[in-house]
Design an enzyme around this catalytic site. Structure first.
Site, PDB file in Angstrom:
ATOM      1  N   HIS A 183       1.204   0.407  -6.026  1.00 47.46           N
ATOM      2  CA  HIS A 183       0.805  -0.870  -6.633  1.00 47.46           C
ATOM      3  C   HIS A 183       1.236  -2.082  -5.810  1.00 47.46           C
ATOM      4  CE1 HIS A 183      -0.647   1.012 -10.316  1.00 47.46           C
ATOM      5  NE2 HIS A 183       0.374   1.837 -10.180  1.00 47.46           N
TER       6      HIS A 183
ATOM      7  N   SER B 194       4.778   1.310 -12.055  1.00 45.25           N
ATOM      8  CA  SER B 194       3.386   1.240 -12.492  1.00 45.25           C
ATOM      9  C   SER B 194       3.212   0.820 -13.945  1.00 45.25           C
ATOM     10  CB  SER B 194       2.702   2.586 -12.252  1.00 45.25           C
ATOM     11  OG  SER B 194       3.411   3.628 -12.885  1.00 45.25           O
TER      12      SER B 194
ATOM     13  N   LYS C 297      -6.095   2.218  -5.191  1.00 44.77           N
ATOM     14  CA  LYS C 297      -5.862   1.032  -6.020  1.00 44.77           C
ATOM     15  C   LYS C 297      -6.415  -0.200  -5.299  1.00 44.77           C
ATOM     16  CE  LYS C 297      -2.972   3.633  -8.844  1.00 44.77           C
ATOM     17  NZ  LYS C 297      -1.803   4.464  -8.957  1.00 44.77           N
TER      18      LYS C 297
HETATM   19  C1  LIG Z   1      -1.653   5.913  -9.105  1.00 41.86           C
HETATM   20  C2  LIG Z   1      -0.336   6.260  -8.577  1.00 41.86           C
HETATM   21  C3  LIG Z   1      -0.164   7.385  -7.759  1.00 41.86           C
HETATM   22  C4  LIG Z   1      -1.246   8.398  -7.545  1.00 41.86           C
HETATM   23  O1  LIG Z   1      -2.179   7.967  -6.628  1.00 41.86           O
HETATM   24  P1  LIG Z   1      -3.655   8.569  -6.668  1.00 41.86           P
HETATM   25  O2  LIG Z   1      -4.215   8.203  -5.351  1.00 41.86           O
HETATM   26  O3  LIG Z   1      -4.344   7.951  -7.822  1.00 41.86           O
HETATM   27  O4  LIG Z   1      -3.498  10.060  -6.830  1.00 41.86           O
HETATM   28  C5  LIG Z   1       1.065   7.584  -7.194  1.00 41.86           C
HETATM   29  N1  LIG Z   1       2.094   6.748  -7.441  1.00 41.86           N
HETATM   30  C6  LIG Z   1       1.968   5.674  -8.228  1.00 41.86           C
HETATM   31  C7  LIG Z   1       3.139   4.777  -8.440  1.00 41.86           C
HETATM   32  C8  LIG Z   1       0.757   5.410  -8.829  1.00 41.86           C
HETATM   33  O5  LIG Z   1       0.634   4.356  -9.637  1.00 41.86           O
END
Ligand SMILES: *Cc1c(COP(=O)(O)O)cnc(C)c1O
Length: 396
Positions: free
Chosen positions: A210, A182, A245
């Site tokens: 992502h 990320s 996302k």
């Molecule tokens: C954003 C993210 C999460 C968390 O997901 P949410 O639905 O925002 O709680 C988990 N793993 C990665 C790699 C992320 O970037």
């Protein structure tokens, strides 16, 4: 001052002196691209809304209709009365999209990881985790009594040597990695990790927060995630991800075999003891998946835009829609971000402890609808910031 407030105040003062205090700024988005922050309207390169689906008319309409019909919250845990039929529909659709037998939807990605890991690994088990894996994968390992070994970022040989020396001492082994990292935007070597795990009877789990919606080769891989960035796609028995996302909503999921999914729905504490996600979010996610599957080309645009940016700056081609420019010192990155904001761009500075000490960075997230001219203008603004040294990868 009482001891509680004195504790909080001293902690904040210490963070402040190290430039690490975080301050919330009110902001809102009106179209999945532009963001209003403290009276300024900026073009955002910091949202994970890769396909701009948060504001897609079909997605909003599906969620609004479900909201009107079923209300806001789901009212209880899914095992009690919070299991709306839309969840089963969404799970079937996610499983089909990810090429898995079944899926389990959680309230958020964070809840998914903190529920999945301790459900699979317990006393007498081994967990291997990439040092740059997401904070919530680490949070999941901390909830497990298993023995934890951290391997160097994307270093398959290191993971292999750990498995060779440690695996035989444990009952089960679980290897955890992000599919797309990320804060660095690089991909995990999934085919090599899958082969390694198969050899050592180690369960491979990828967090593809992502990757979903934005990676995948050809028509068959389109938007299906980082596994499909490889040909042939490696086998990953535990595919976790988020609906927050590229899907543009909120929620988390695990795609896996039927027995694994059934186990989650019986034992994962963040599934059992947390309220089911609002039904309107399931409706929105279903509509978003529909858009991704029916609009060819959409899922390719974020990466193409990131590559336009890296090409303009003479950097190696982006591997994902995330591009880091590591400037090192916190003050330098704060100044760079504020200069970019003066030119109309929102690029959030990322500092420790989110990233390692000395690797503070600008993190650019490219989306489908970023206009080409704006990406070119951004690259022109970023070029001079890199003059005194910058790198765009943490690993050699
Ligand atoms: C954003 C993210 C999460 C968390 O997901 P949410 O639905 O925002 O709680 C988990 N793993 C990665 C790699 C992320 O970037």
């Amino acid at each position: 001052m009482n001891s509680l407030d004195a504790f909080a105040a001293a902690k904040l003062a210490d963070l402040e002196t190290r430039g690490l205090r975080r301050n919330l700024r009110a902001n809102f988005r009106e179209d999945g691209l532009w963001i209003h922050v403290e009276g300024r309207k900026l073009l955002s390169f910091s949202c994970n809304d890769y396909l701009n689906l948060t504001h897609h008319p079909a997605v909003k309409a599906a969620a609004a209709e479900a909201l009107e019909t079923y209300g806001l919250g789901s009212g209880a845990s899914r095992l009690v009365t919070g299991n709306h039929p839309l969840f089963e529909k969404l799970e079937a659709r996610l499983a089909a999209f990810k090429g898995a037998e079944a899926a389990c939807v959680f309230g958020a990605g964070y809840l998914a990881n903190t529920g999945i890991v301790p459900t699979l690994a317990g006393t007498g088990d081994l967990i291997l985790i990439d040092e740059l894996a997401h904070a919530c994968l680490f949070a999941g390992t901390q909830l497990s009594p298993a023995t934890i070994h951290i391997f160097r970022h994307n270093d398959v040989a290191h993971a292999e040597s750990l498995l060779k020396s440690e695996r035989h001492k444990y009952r089960h082994a679980l290897l955890l990695t992000d599919g797309v990292f990320s804060m660095d935007g690089d991909l995990a070597p999934l085919p090599d990790l899958a082969a390694l795990c198969a050899l050592h009877d180690c369960w491979l789990m990828s967090d593809d927060a992502h990757g979903l919606g934005v990676l995948g080769l050809g028509a068959r891989g389109r938007g299906r995630g980082s596994r499909h960035a490889f040909d042939p796609p490696p086998i990953i028995p535990l595919q976790m991800g988020t609906l927050s996302k590229a899907i543009g909503g909120y929620g988390g999921y695990l795609c896996a075999s039927q027995p694994v999914v059934d186990l989650m729905k019986t034992r994962a504490r963040t599934f059992v003891y947390s309220t089911g996600m609002p039904p309107a979010l399931a409706a929105g996610a279903l509509a978003a998946l529909e858009v991704i599957e029916n609009e060819p080309g959409l899922s390719e645009r974020p990466l193409a835009n990131a590559r336009l940016f890296t090409a303009k700056l003479g950097l190696p081609p982006a591997q994902s829609p995330i591009v880091p420019i590591i400037l090192g010192a916190v003050e330098r990155v704060m100044k760079a971000a504020s200069g970019l904001a003066d030119q109309g761009f929102l690029v959030m500075p990322i500092r420790p402890p989110t990233v390692a000490e000395g690797t503070a960075r600008l993190r650019f997230a490219f989306t489908a609808n970023h206009p080409r001219e704006e990406i070119e203008r951004l690259a022109e603004a970023v070029g001079p910031l890199m003059k005194d040294g910058a790198i765009n990868a943490t690993s050699p």
